[in-house]
Each structure stands twice: as C-alpha cells, then as structure tokens.
Design a protein around this motif. Sequence first.
Motif, mmCIF file in Angstrom:
data_model
loop_
_atom_site.group_PDB
_atom_site.id
_atom_site.type_symbol
_atom_site.label_atom_id
_atom_site.label_comp_id
_atom_site.label_asym_id
_atom_site.label_seq_id
_atom_site.Cartn_x
_atom_site.Cartn_y
_atom_site.Cartn_z
ATOM 1 N N VAL A 89 44.016 45.205 41.500
ATOM 2 C CA VAL A 89 44.898 45.114 40.921
ATOM 3 C C VAL A 89 43.362 44.469 39.621
ATOM 4 O O VAL A 89 43.674 44.115 38.473
ATOM 5 C CB VAL A 89 44.863 43.578 40.996
ATOM 6 C CG1 VAL A 89 45.421 42.658 40.153
ATOM 7 C CG2 VAL A 89 46.698 43.806 42.127
ATOM 8 N N LEU A 90 42.415 43.892 39.596
ATOM 9 C CA LEU A 90 40.891 43.677 39.391
ATOM 10 C C LEU A 90 40.706 44.673 39.001
ATOM 11 O O LEU A 90 39.512 44.756 37.750
ATOM 12 C CB LEU A 90 40.581 42.301 39.835
ATOM 13 C CG LEU A 90 41.575 40.969 40.044
ATOM 14 C CD1 LEU A 90 40.454 39.693 40.787
ATOM 15 C CD2 LEU A 90 41.764 40.429 38.766
ATOM 16 N N GLY A 91 40.554 45.819 39.071
ATOM 17 C CA GLY A 91 39.415 47.123 38.799
ATOM 18 C C GLY A 91 38.229 46.587 39.726
ATOM 19 O O GLY A 91 37.560 45.442 40.199
ATOM 20 N N ALA A 92 37.616 47.715 39.737
ATOM 21 C CA ALA A 92 36.138 47.906 40.757
ATOM 22 C C ALA A 92 35.686 48.544 40.402
ATOM 23 O O ALA A 92 35.775 49.858 40.173
ATOM 24 C CB ALA A 92 36.417 48.012 42.135
ATOM 25 N N ASP A 93 33.898 49.139 41.453
ATOM 26 C CA ASP A 93 33.032 49.768 41.065
ATOM 27 C C ASP A 93 32.474 50.260 42.735
ATOM 28 O O ASP A 93 31.942 49.133 43.262
ATOM 29 C CB ASP A 93 32.091 49.763 40.132
ATOM 30 C CG ASP A 93 31.886 49.914 38.460
ATOM 31 O OD1 ASP A 93 32.930 50.356 38.185
ATOM 32 O OD2 ASP A 93 31.568 48.548 38.144
#
Length: 214
Positions: free
Chosen positions: A58-62
Amino acid sequence: RGRTTFRTSRRGGGGAQDFEDPFSGIFGGGGGDRHYANMQQRGQDAEYNLSISLEESVLGADKKISLQMENRIEDINVKIPPGISSGKKLRLPGKGLAGFNGGLNGDLFLNINVLPHPIFARDGNDLYIEKTIKFTQAALGTTIDIPTLDGTTKRLKIAPGTQNNTKIRMKGYGVPGLKGSLKGDQFVKINVEVPKKLTDKQIKMIEQLAADGI
C-alpha cells in the motif's frame, strides 16, 4: 546465503521453465552451423516470487533481494510502487541471466505476493477493518479510535442507533491507485457486543427499557 530458487523463460515461445544451460543446443553436437556459436545472444529472462507485507504493497517500499544467478550471487535493489497487489509483475530490465558473446542480459520478473495482515483486509483499492463496540455505545453514540495502515490513529464518530455490521467509510484512507486510478477508502465494520452476563440492577434497567418499547 542459501541458493534462491527462481525460474527462467525463453523469448519467442514456451512458458517459464526450470533453469538449464542455454547453450547446450549450440555446443551439444546437434550438427548445426558452427558460426552460430560466435553470434551475440540475449540472456534468458528470470522469474522470482517476491512476498511483501500489506504495508509495503500500500505504502511502497525499497527492498533488497539476493539471487543466485548462474555461478554468482547478486544483490538487487527493488522499488515497490505504492498500490501494487498480488498477481502483479515487476520487470527489472537487464537483471536476468547474462547474455552470450556480448549479448544483452535478460530481464528479471518479480511475481508479487502480498501476505495476509492480522487486522486489515484489502479488496481492490479499499481496506477493511472490524471494530467491536458495546451495545450502549451503539445505542447512544460515541467516538472511537481507528488505526490506519500508515500507523496513525483517527477518531471516528459512531452515530446513535448504529446497527450491528454497519460499515462506516473513511474516505481517502485506502490504497493508492496505480497508473492514475483513484485512491481507495477504508471501511470500518462495526460489531455490536451484547453482554453475556448482567447484574440484577442491569437486568431491571433493561426490563424497564423493554417495557418502554425499546
């Protein structure tokens, strides 16, 4: 680090297949023209199943993943776009198997799998959560705290007379839309708890309410 299992796929036909020597057909005594052995050849594409949390989807990530490519281990940085869902693929150009005779590397395709969350559920771009309140709160109305997936807490007003299984919409607190689609909402399902044990005083009060037609 242990060997990471992945799959490769050939361009121009056939589905994903277990890794094999891509040059066995050239050097394996098949009787083909030997000059093909000196031609540039693009490396095979590779596939990898990547599991991520609901928060990451949902929030995005690396993220950093380690893959064993042929005889080397490669650390690859992956950017997870906000709003991605299970079943989607991420393409990383040039991160597949090495090319031959100076040919381009293949691509790496990540098959996304979003892990279940203990309290949130996702349906499309909407998020769902359940909250239990007392029947007196449902009857008289109240204000409750509701968590959101980004870690913040929001105050939610419960109207007097709220019924069991009522869904309350929190606009704009859902999943970001991919490729320009609209952001979803968060829905709170209200469960009204009826007490299993009552004191004599409480029983008399409820009996009085029943006598009044409530």
